[in-house]
Structure formats: structure tokens, C-alpha cells
Design a protein around this motif. Sequence first.
Motif, PDB file in Angstrom:
ATOM      1  N   UNK A 117       0.836  -1.210   0.000  1.00  0.00           N
ATOM      2  CA  UNK A 117       0.000   0.000   0.000  1.00  0.00           C
ATOM      3  C   UNK A 117       0.866   1.254   0.000  1.00  0.00           C
ATOM      4  N   UNK A 118       1.958   1.218   0.743  1.00  0.00           N
ATOM      5  CA  UNK A 118       2.839   2.384   0.813  1.00  0.00           C
ATOM      6  C   UNK A 118       3.672   2.537  -0.461  1.00  0.00           C
ATOM      7  N   UNK A 119       4.091   1.420  -1.025  1.00  0.00           N
ATOM      8  CA  UNK A 119       4.903   1.464  -2.246  1.00  0.00           C
ATOM      9  C   UNK A 119       4.105   2.040  -3.427  1.00  0.00           C
ATOM     10  N   UNK A 120       2.804   1.864  -3.396  1.00  0.00           N
ATOM     11  CA  UNK A 120       1.976   2.441  -4.458  1.00  0.00           C
ATOM     12  C   UNK A 120       2.054   3.970  -4.438  1.00  0.00           C
ATOM     13  N   UNK A 121       2.201   4.536  -3.243  1.00  0.00           N
ATOM     14  CA  UNK A 121       2.240   5.984  -3.097  1.00  0.00           C
ATOM     15  C   UNK A 121       3.641   6.552  -3.305  1.00  0.00           C
ATOM     16  N   UNK A 157       9.925   8.658   9.206  1.00  0.00           N
ATOM     17  CA  UNK A 157      10.629   9.941   9.289  1.00  0.00           C
ATOM     18  C   UNK A 157       9.936  11.019   8.449  1.00  0.00           C
ATOM     19  N   UNK A 158       9.412  10.626   7.280  1.00  0.00           N
ATOM     20  CA  UNK A 158       8.680  11.596   6.457  1.00  0.00           C
ATOM     21  C   UNK A 158       7.412  12.059   7.173  1.00  0.00           C
ATOM     22  N   UNK A 159       6.782  11.168   7.929  1.00  0.00           N
ATOM     23  CA  UNK A 159       5.623  11.547   8.739  1.00  0.00           C
ATOM     24  C   UNK A 159       6.003  12.648   9.719  1.00  0.00           C
ATOM     25  N   UNK A 160       7.135  12.473  10.391  1.00  0.00           N
ATOM     26  CA  UNK A 160       7.588  13.458  11.376  1.00  0.00           C
ATOM     27  C   UNK A 160       8.019  14.760  10.715  1.00  0.00           C
ATOM     28  N   UNK A 161       8.541  14.667   9.508  1.00  0.00           N
ATOM     29  CA  UNK A 161       8.917  15.883   8.777  1.00  0.00           C
ATOM     30  C   UNK A 161       7.687  16.719   8.421  1.00  0.00           C
ATOM     31  N   UNK A 162       6.513  16.092   8.453  1.00  0.00           N
ATOM     32  CA  UNK A 162       5.275  16.809   8.146  1.00  0.00           C
ATOM     33  C   UNK A 162       4.709  17.535   9.365  1.00  0.00           C
ATOM     34  N   UNK A 163       5.324  17.331  10.522  1.00  0.00           N
ATOM     35  CA  UNK A 163       4.854  17.979  11.749  1.00  0.00           C
ATOM     36  C   UNK A 163       5.786  19.141  12.075  1.00  0.00           C
ATOM     37  N   UNK A 164       5.331  20.369  11.933  1.00  0.00           N
ATOM     38  CA  UNK A 164       6.213  21.528  12.144  1.00  0.00           C
ATOM     39  C   UNK A 164       6.703  21.679  13.574  1.00  0.00           C
ATOM     40  N   UNK A 165       6.043  21.036  14.516  1.00  0.00           N
ATOM     41  CA  UNK A 165       6.439  21.149  15.924  1.00  0.00           C
ATOM     42  C   UNK A 165       7.720  20.363  16.231  1.00  0.00           C
ATOM     43  N   UNK A 166       8.069  19.413  15.360  1.00  0.00           N
ATOM     44  CA  UNK A 166       9.215  18.524  15.601  1.00  0.00           C
ATOM     45  C   UNK A 166      10.521  19.205  15.208  1.00  0.00           C
ATOM     46  N   UNK A 167      11.477  19.200  16.136  1.00  0.00           N
ATOM     47  CA  UNK A 167      12.802  19.759  15.869  1.00  0.00           C
ATOM     48  C   UNK A 167      13.840  18.665  15.662  1.00  0.00           C
ATOM     49  N   UNK A 168      13.953  17.741  16.621  1.00  0.00           N
ATOM     50  CA  UNK A 168      14.958  16.678  16.546  1.00  0.00           C
ATOM     51  C   UNK A 168      14.270  15.316  16.612  1.00  0.00           C
ATOM     52  N   UNK A 227      -1.140  15.330   2.610  1.00  0.00           N
ATOM     53  CA  UNK A 227      -2.352  15.045   3.382  1.00  0.00           C
ATOM     54  C   UNK A 227      -2.900  13.670   3.082  1.00  0.00           C
ATOM     55  N   UNK A 228      -2.924  13.267   1.803  1.00  0.00           N
ATOM     56  CA  UNK A 228      -3.425  11.944   1.421  1.00  0.00           C
ATOM     57  C   UNK A 228      -2.543  10.837   1.991  1.00  0.00           C
ATOM     58  N   UNK A 229      -1.246  11.066   1.981  1.00  0.00           N
ATOM     59  CA  UNK A 229      -0.325  10.056   2.528  1.00  0.00           C
ATOM     60  C   UNK A 229      -0.482   9.939   4.037  1.00  0.00           C
ATOM     61  N   UNK A 230      -0.707  11.058   4.709  1.00  0.00           N
ATOM     62  CA  UNK A 230      -0.960  11.030   6.160  1.00  0.00           C
ATOM     63  C   UNK A 230      -2.242  10.254   6.457  1.00  0.00           C
ATOM     64  N   UNK A 290      -1.608   6.494   6.180  1.00  0.00           N
ATOM     65  CA  UNK A 290      -0.932   5.961   7.368  1.00  0.00           C
ATOM     66  C   UNK A 290      -1.905   5.829   8.534  1.00  0.00           C
ATOM     67  N   UNK A 291      -2.814   6.790   8.684  1.00  0.00           N
ATOM     68  CA  UNK A 291      -3.803   6.730   9.764  1.00  0.00           C
ATOM     69  C   UNK A 291      -4.693   5.502   9.604  1.00  0.00           C
ATOM     70  N   UNK A 292      -5.066   5.186   8.377  1.00  0.00           N
ATOM     71  CA  UNK A 292      -5.890   3.998   8.124  1.00  0.00           C
ATOM     72  C   UNK A 292      -5.114   2.726   8.452  1.00  0.00           C
ATOM     73  N   UNK A 293      -3.837   2.706   8.061  1.00  0.00           N
ATOM     74  CA  UNK A 293      -3.000   1.534   8.342  1.00  0.00           C
ATOM     75  C   UNK A 293      -2.833   1.354   9.847  1.00  0.00           C
ATOM     76  N   UNK A 294      -2.603   2.454  10.555  1.00  0.00           N
ATOM     77  CA  UNK A 294      -2.453   2.382  12.011  1.00  0.00           C
ATOM     78  C   UNK A 294      -3.722   1.837  12.656  1.00  0.00           C
ATOM     79  N   UNK A 295      -4.860   2.294  12.170  1.00  0.00           N
ATOM     80  CA  UNK A 295      -6.137   1.810  12.720  1.00  0.00           C
ATOM     81  C   UNK A 295      -6.305   0.322  12.457  1.00  0.00           C
ATOM     82  N   UNK A 296      -5.937  -0.126  11.253  1.00  0.00           N
ATOM     83  CA  UNK A 296      -6.031  -1.553  10.926  1.00  0.00           C
ATOM     84  C   UNK A 296      -5.125  -2.382  11.825  1.00  0.00           C
ATOM     85  N   UNK A 297      -3.913  -1.897  12.061  1.00  0.00           N
ATOM     86  CA  UNK A 297      -2.948  -2.639  12.865  1.00  0.00           C
ATOM     87  C   UNK A 297      -3.405  -2.794  14.309  1.00  0.00           C
ATOM     88  N   UNK A 298      -3.945  -1.746  14.879  1.00  0.00           N
ATOM     89  CA  UNK A 298      -4.341  -1.789  16.293  1.00  0.00           C
ATOM     90  C   UNK A 298      -5.694  -2.471  16.497  1.00  0.00           C
TER      91      UNK A 298
END
Length: 377
Positions: free
Chosen positions: A224-228, A239-250, A276-279, A282-290
Motif C-alpha cells: 500500500x505504501x509502495x503504491x504511493x 521519518x517523512x511523517x515526522x517531517x510533516x509535523x512543524x512542531x518537531x525539531x529533533x 495530506x493523502x499520505x498522512x 498511514x492513519x488507516x494503516x495504524x487503525x487496521x494494525x491496532x
Amino acid sequence: MVYKQFQDLKLSALGLGAMRLPVIGGDDAKIDEAATEEMVAYAMEKGINYYDTAWGYHGGNSELAMGKALSKYPRENYYLATKFPGYDLSNMDKVQEIFEKQLEKCQTEYFDFYLFHNVCEMNIDAYLDEKHGIFSYLMKQKEEGRIRHLGFSAHGSCEVMKRFLEAYGEHMEFCQIQLNWLDYRFQDAKAKVELLKEYHLPVWVMEPLRGGRLAALSEETEARLKELRPDEGIPAWAFRFLQALPEVTVVLSGMSNMEQLKENIETFETDKPLSGDEMDELAKIAEDMTARITLPCTACHYCVSHCPKGIDIPSLIELYNEHSFTGGGFIAPMALMAVPEDKKPSACIGCKSCEAVCPQQIKISEAMADFSAKLNG
């Protein structure tokens, strides 16, 4: 290397975490110093300037290994972070003794970043109790220049973090939390990020790959991720997920070998935040996993009003879900240390009064019994 601005400093967006250094013979206390020094050399060459260690990592040997490895470089070429070990309540009256020893172990005269380690349910009362003198001592070290920047790390709930911030927030400069695309909602890390924004505190990230779990997904999920992003490695998604959060420094990554280090550095050579679509994916995948493992509690609290023992069932189910999904770990046992014996999962008498009113039809009594068994076994 991507860099982020913190006050007047330029910090590498990727920091080398020294909790999972290479070891000898599988013994966590026996650090492979030669391999560690080779990794530090490569990290320095490629632009990593933030190094994070702690008193308890690798059986107390992480600070020693990092002190030895970093001593080969000019002190102004890197930023070193370590922490006061409040995860162990027996340390609370030893802040001066421990701090002086840490300077010695790390072969340095000051720490660029110093943290109250692991603020959580178990130790929040002790951290806030001035009789231990932890806050006043660390503030004095900051005044004397032996601590350049003071912050805290937290595995506790938002409520615990609020208590700490209400007491010390005006003196904190950053906060380190467990943050990744799975825990953004599963552990409500999103709410912690929002809380820190209220206090204007930048976020340092620990467990970006959740101990490696987010680096190796199912074949279906990887597809699913490789398609995107066909050319993006699976660990890079975290890491790309975290790069999308402006609050993250390190972003701290505990890398155990040169291969992991090289792969992560290559990722952080560019800033390619998720769309936004990629985020959303990931949210859908996280929900499926849990959802496959966890109980669908909505925290309606109907159960609590019908429990003859007055147990906070939704809170225990939240911890149960974390413990079950992770396959153990320290978060649930740590949180339960602050819960009275008559309110723990073992206090459930199995009367099923709660189950009679549960909208989700959760078999709560079975969950509490299973939780007790997991904790004891």
C-alpha cells in the motif's frame, strides 16, 4: 543533512540515540566500543551534531561509551544530551551525586541539553516534591553554564505532563515524547504535541520507529505504501511523517549498526514531508494494525458507574490495549505503579455488572483477568 533552528542553534534533524548501540554477544551491557566509535565518526562526517544518552542506557555504560567516542572531536562540534534518572525513585535524593558522575562519564564540563527523564505517573509526585531539590539543583547548574538547555522527556499521560508543565513549564525549553505515525492516535501523542504547543515548547522525538516495529510491516501494508512512494524505503515513511509535523525539531533514532545509520542519514539528507493523502493512508494503516488486537473501548464510563469496586475501567483498558499491542513493555506496569492495589486489574471480582451496560459488548472481566495474568507472567 536537514537542520532545524532551535533558539540560536542549528541542530541536525536526525539525532543519534545511544540506547541501542551495537553490543557484544547479545549482552546489552557490553557495548561494542569500536563499532560505536565507527558509527559516531560516520555520523559526524555526515552532519549529525546531536547525541543523546542517559544514565541507565546499556546498564549504565552508554554515557561512558559516548563520552569516549565524542572526546575525539572538538567540544563545539557537537551537542550532547543526557538525563536525570527519575525513572528510579531511589535516585531522587542523589541529583548532585549523579550529575557530577555524568559529567565524568561523558568526559565533558557541561551538557548542551539535560532532561528530567521519563516524567510519568510513577514519579510525578517525587519530581514535584521540592524536598528532593532536583529542580532547584538543575536550575543552579543552568545558571552556572553546566547545563545549556533544560527540558524533560515523558512517557506519561497528558494529565501527568500538564502537572509537570504547570509547575516547571516556564523554565522548560523542549520536551521529548514517543511520537510516530502509529502512536499519533494510539497513544494520543497528537494531544501531547498540542499541549506542548500551548507552552511554546518544540518537540524532540523518541521511538520514531516504535522499537523497529514500523520498519518491518506486513507485505500487504508495504505494498500500500509502495503504491504511493515507489522509491521510498519503509523506515523512511516514519521519518517523512515526522517531517510533516512543524512542531518537531529533533528526531532521535537508536541505531544499532552502520547499515541503519547510513539508511537513516540518507533519508534525512532531504526534507520530503508526507502529503495530506499520505498522512490519511498511514492513519488507516495504524487503525487496521491496532484494531486486530485492541479492545474498542470508547471511554463512555458506563462501566465505571456500575463497578462495585470503583475501578477506572476505561483507563485500565487503554493500558491493556497498549500492553497487548506492544507485547509487553514498561509503559503499563509503570503507570500501574501509581494505581492503588484495590483499583488495579487484579481487583476485578468478575461480577460482570460492567459488561451488562457496555455499548461495545466488551468482555471486561476476561480482559481484566488476562491483563493481570500478563502483568504477573
